[in-house]
Design an enzyme around this catalytic site. Structure first.
Site, PDB file in Angstrom:
ATOM      1  CG  HIS A  28      30.172  45.826  57.718  1.00  0.00           C
ATOM      2  ND1 HIS A  28      30.587  44.681  58.122  1.00  0.00           N
ATOM      3  CD2 HIS A  28      29.798  45.768  56.484  1.00  0.00           C
ATOM      4  CE1 HIS A  28      30.147  43.512  57.173  1.00  0.00           C
ATOM      5  NE2 HIS A  28      29.882  44.421  56.031  1.00  0.00           N
ATOM      6  CD  GLU A  66      31.611  44.181  61.061  1.00  0.00           C
ATOM      7  OE1 GLU A  66      32.769  44.444  60.691  1.00  0.00           O
ATOM      8  OE2 GLU A  66      30.914  43.581  60.619  1.00  0.00           O
ATOM      9  CG  ASN A 124      42.758  81.543  72.552  1.00  0.00           C
ATOM     10  OD1 ASN A 124      44.103  81.498  73.098  1.00  0.00           O
ATOM     11  ND2 ASN A 124      42.363  82.846  73.038  1.00  0.00           N
TER      12      ASN A 124
END
Lengths: 705, 153
Positions: free
Chosen positions: A46, A68, A442
């Site tokens: 919002h 929303e 990694n």
């Protein structure tokens, strides 16, 4: 119209909200029914929507608005959270971030509508509504229709100002302007129906047109407009010398979310109730009426483009985050110190003004100077501390990354982070993100085995990647470790020989550590297949050079089959530590208080020899002794006193005693780098400026062990 | 080409310093500051020609003895000794101790000759040109060679 001054705030806050959303969506994935989290997300979405709306970033607003809506449904239990929804939400976050990047670089949100995303979000909404409305209906189309409808209304009726009932005094005002030889235009502006801040838009319109002249009549009244007591249009009469109404209309239309501006010149006849002429002038603006229809269709990129070029905020100035968010406590302490400084100044003034005419006595002066010194030192330190930020801002995007990787690689993994509140200088924090990200990728890609292999090896199916940050002496240590396969040194060796980095003979004699260090050499990627996660041959060497550029180093420990640990050590160029000042001959050195165990007075006769090295037996523990004057090449040589002052320092479970000549006090010191030119012993990790302007070198006791 | 234009294009200013008995020029663009001698803190086990570090308004600046760097006789620190603080891009500040700072001269390209490279000399050359100013010869420092780390390793 100028909202650019709020751009930086907007960028900062949007990043924060995105982060909050990301964290909460992660949490939601784990606990789909936690209403607090849902509410949190709803609020963040919002706020984002509101902010984007205020700034006039419509696409962003549209997307966040839909998010929303979805959460509104989740809140009311109409929609269930599932993992595909989470995926879409994350994609939405990425899209918002994309908008934000555009805003950062160009002060504009860009042209990507992300319709597919909005659509998939709306599918959830439709699902909630029982799927009554056709899901394939594009949201763009619906808004287009809406807008078109409103335009229809505008077209069918006359511009609202024409039908206004003007009060007598308003008529008089218009007449006065007409008599003064000015032109008076009646104008009605229509605001987008989705506009959140109508008053602000109206205000911006007024501001724009007031560059041409003076607004003499408002309808509704300016007070009502301010209070947003109006529907989606407002009218006003403008007295101006400008003869071309189109210019005014264009200026007003440049305000975002103003759908249409209608207007025309008014004259005496209009005031007298005759409307014929106005009708004509409205007809004149008819071509302009055709435009809103085009504008109303968001799919029409052209109209979008023209809309954006109209916006004066379109400056191509990148807005980088050059601000630091500061803990309010730090600011408070700064404020306190400044007020103390003022008190100190005042007392100096009052002392020098004292009536006995002698001015300050020596003693008073010294006292005051000492007081001042103390304040300025703490003030200085406080300001330095303001620059320090927790690494949180950098590392908190990692959980999300690991989640994505987990899906992509189809391995189960979780990331455990500790020490996010470890503080580093702002500039360092900004730059460690990439190397750390690389190390984590990694670990995820190469380190962790697939679930089946893990099962075979008797490990839990879910791999663990840890990121631990903590301060150790003058360094911040960030460890990235995993419980995966570890580094296969034999494979590395084979690869190195294959690549011609070393010969087979050389490889035979290399230690484990030397072999692992080869991973950091340029273009040495261990991945057997190139993935887009890591392993493009620009791997660890980049990590290493990045970290070294920050003055740090990186180290690997690995055990085949059990996992590996990358230790990134960053010296704190601007870090502040508590240190004990010691003197060796006439030179001052600082030792980080954190690494000091005890301080002992030891008789020379207590020193024993083990393997020709000096040790002491301290309460049953044998501790090697290091004579700082020898290591630091101090001159002149000095005969031992009967008693030696020994500072016992600890690293891990190892203890070492450092022989010093004198002890200074404990002090908070700011660590500074010695620069790149001078090559110094590793035992010196930096320098600090003392209160008297002199310099003390900082000893890194970790190196001694 | 007019004389004025040529000056603008090619003239450079040099700070003239005395080292031993010779005059050296340092391109003014790389000079940050010139300060009097102040307390220098020794840094253990640094390169022999580094005298240590000093505190320049809160910034730690390494200081080298240019005498020792050029393998000349060490001279005494006198009242005229100065520390010339060089600003070298990216790598920050570096101070060098010179015996005297005398003036600033402007040299045009025409007044700068390439250095005489003596192929028999094994000593590294620290200059990249010789400036002629009136009757004087000024050796122009090549700043990058002073800080070149490679040869010290």
């Amino acid at each position: 119209m100028d909202v650019s001054q709020y751009l930086e705030i907007f960028i900062d806050e949007t990043s924060e909200h995105i982060q909050a959303l990301s964290d909460n969506i992660m949490a939601l994935e784990k606990e789909p029914h936690d209403m607090d989290t849902v509410n949190e997300i709803f609020r963040a979405a919002h706020s984002l929507k509101g902010m984007a709306g205020t700034m006039g970033f419509k696409r962003m607003q549209h997307l966040t608005h839909t998010m929303e809506d979805v959460f509104q449904e989740v809140r009311s239990d109409k929609v269930q959270v599932n993992s595909s929804m989470i995926d879409i939400l994350f994609k939405c976050l990425d899209a918002i971030e994309g908008y934000l990047d555009n805003v950062k670089n160009t002060s504009n949100e860009g042209t990507d509508d992300n319709e597919a995303l909005v659509k998939s979000l709306e599918d959830y909404l439709h699902a909630a509504e029982g799927g009554a409305s056709a899901p394939e209906e594009k949201p763009a189309a619906s808004t287009a229709e809406e807008n078109a409808a409103s335009t229809d209304a505008e077209q069918s009726g006359e511009a609202a100002y024409l039908s206004l009932e003007l009060a007598d005094e308003e008529k008089d005002a218009i007449r006065a302007s007409l008599n003064a030889g000015q032109k008076v235009y009646g104008v009605t502006a229509y605001i987008d129906k989705e506009c959140l801040l109508k008053a602000a838009r109206a205000f911006l319109v007024f501001k724009a047109v007031e560059e041409f002249g003076q607004i003499i009549v408002f309808n509704p009244s300016s007070q009502d407009i301010e209070d947003e007591k109006f529907e989606f249009d407002f009218s006003f009469f403008l007295a101006t010398a400008e003869t071309d109404f189109d210019k005014i209309a264009t200026a007003a239309k440049a305000v975002t979310e103003i759908v249409e501006v209608l207007g025309g010149e008014v004259d005496e006849a209009f005031l007298n109730g005759g409307k014929s002429e106005e009708a004509e002038s409205v007809a004149e603006t008819a071509p302009a009426v055709a435009q809103p229809a085009a504008q109303a269709a968001p799919a029409t990129q052209e109209a979008k483009a023209s809309g954006t070029t109209n916006a004066p905020a379109t400056k191509n100035k990148p807005v980088a985050g050059r601000t630091v968010r500061v803990d309010i406590e730090k600011l408070d302490s700064l404020m306190n110190q400044v007020s103390e400084l003022i008190i100190a100044k005042n007392s100096l003034v009052s002392l020098s003004n004292s009536t006995d005419g002698k001015g300050l006595t020596q003693q008073e002066a010294t006292e005051q100077i000492e007081y001042l010194e103390r304040i300025t030192t703490t003030l200085h330190e406080s300001v330095m501390k303001v620059r320090m930020v927790p690494i949180e801002s950098t590392v908190n995007k990692f959980p999300r990354m690991i989640r994505d990787l987990s899906r992509k690689l189809d391995k189960k993994m979780e990331l455990i982070m500790t020490g996010e509140d470890t503080e580093l200088d702002r500039t360092v924090v900004d730059q460690i993100g990439d190397p750390l990200q690389h190390l984590l990728r990694n670990s995820a890609d190469h380190g962790l085995e697939s679930a089946e292999i893990r099962k075979e090896r008797g490990k839990p199916e879910t791999g663990t990647i840890r990121l631990d940050a903590y301060q150790e002496g003058n360094n911040v240590i960030i460890e990235v470790s995993d419980d995966g396969n570890g580094i296969d040194t034999e494979a590395v060796k084979a690869k190195a020989i294959e690549r011609g980095v070393v010969t087979a003979d050389q490889a035979e004699t290399m230690s484990q550590k030397e072999i692992i260090d080869m991973l950091f050499m340029p273009s040495f990627s261990m991945a057997k297949t190139i993935t887009d996660i890591s392993g493009r041959g620009v791997g660890l060497d980049v990590v290493k050079s990045n970290i070294e550029a920050l003055g740090g180093d990186v180290e690997v420990k690995s055990k085949l089959g059990e996992g590996s640990k990358f230790t990134v050590r960053l010296p704190l160029t601007l870090a502040i530590i508590q240190a004990l000042m010691v003197e060796v001959r006439d030179e001052k050195y600082a030792i980080a208080l954190a690494s000091i165990e005890t301080i002992e007075n030891i008789s020379v006769t207590d020193i024993k020899y083990v393997e020709a090295k000096e040790v002491i037996n301290l309460r049953g523990v044998v501790i090697p002794i290091i004579r700082l004057d020898q290591i630091l090449e101090c001159t002149p040589e000095k005969e031992d006193d009967d008693n030696l002052t020994v500072v016992i320092v600890r690293k891990g479970d190892k203890l070492v005693g450092l022989v010093v000549d004198n002890l200074g006090g404990q002090q908070e010191i700011v660590i500074k780098s010695l620069g790149k030119y001078i090559s110094y012993n590793k035992i010196i990790s930096g320098a600090t400026v003392l209160g008297d302007g002199g310099i003390a070198l900082i000893l890194d006791v970790n190196v001694l062990m | 080409m007019t004389e004025l234009a040529m000056n603008e294009d090619t003239a450079m200013q040099y700070i003239v310093v005395k080292i031993g008995s010779e005059q050296y020029g340092i391109n003014i663009a790389s000079v940050d500051n010139i300060i009097r001698m102040q307390k220098i803190t020794r840094v253990p086990t640094a390169q022999f020609y580094f005298k240590g570090v000093l505190n320049l308004r809160g910034v730690i600046v390494p200081v080298m003895s240019i005498h020792q760097r050029m393998e000349l006789e060490e001279s005494e620190i006198t009242d005229k000794s100065r520390v010339v603080i060089l600003r070298i891009e990216e790598n920050g500040l570096l101070g060098i101790i010179v015996d005297e700072v005398s003036e600033v001269v402007t040299l045009t390209r025409d007044e700068i000759d390439p250095p005489n490279r003596d192929s028999r000399s094994t000593k590294d050359s620290f200059i990249n040109g010789i400036g002629k100013n009136g009757g004087r010869l000024i050796s122009l420092f090549d700043i990058s060679t002073i800080v070149d780390q490679e040869e010290t390793a």
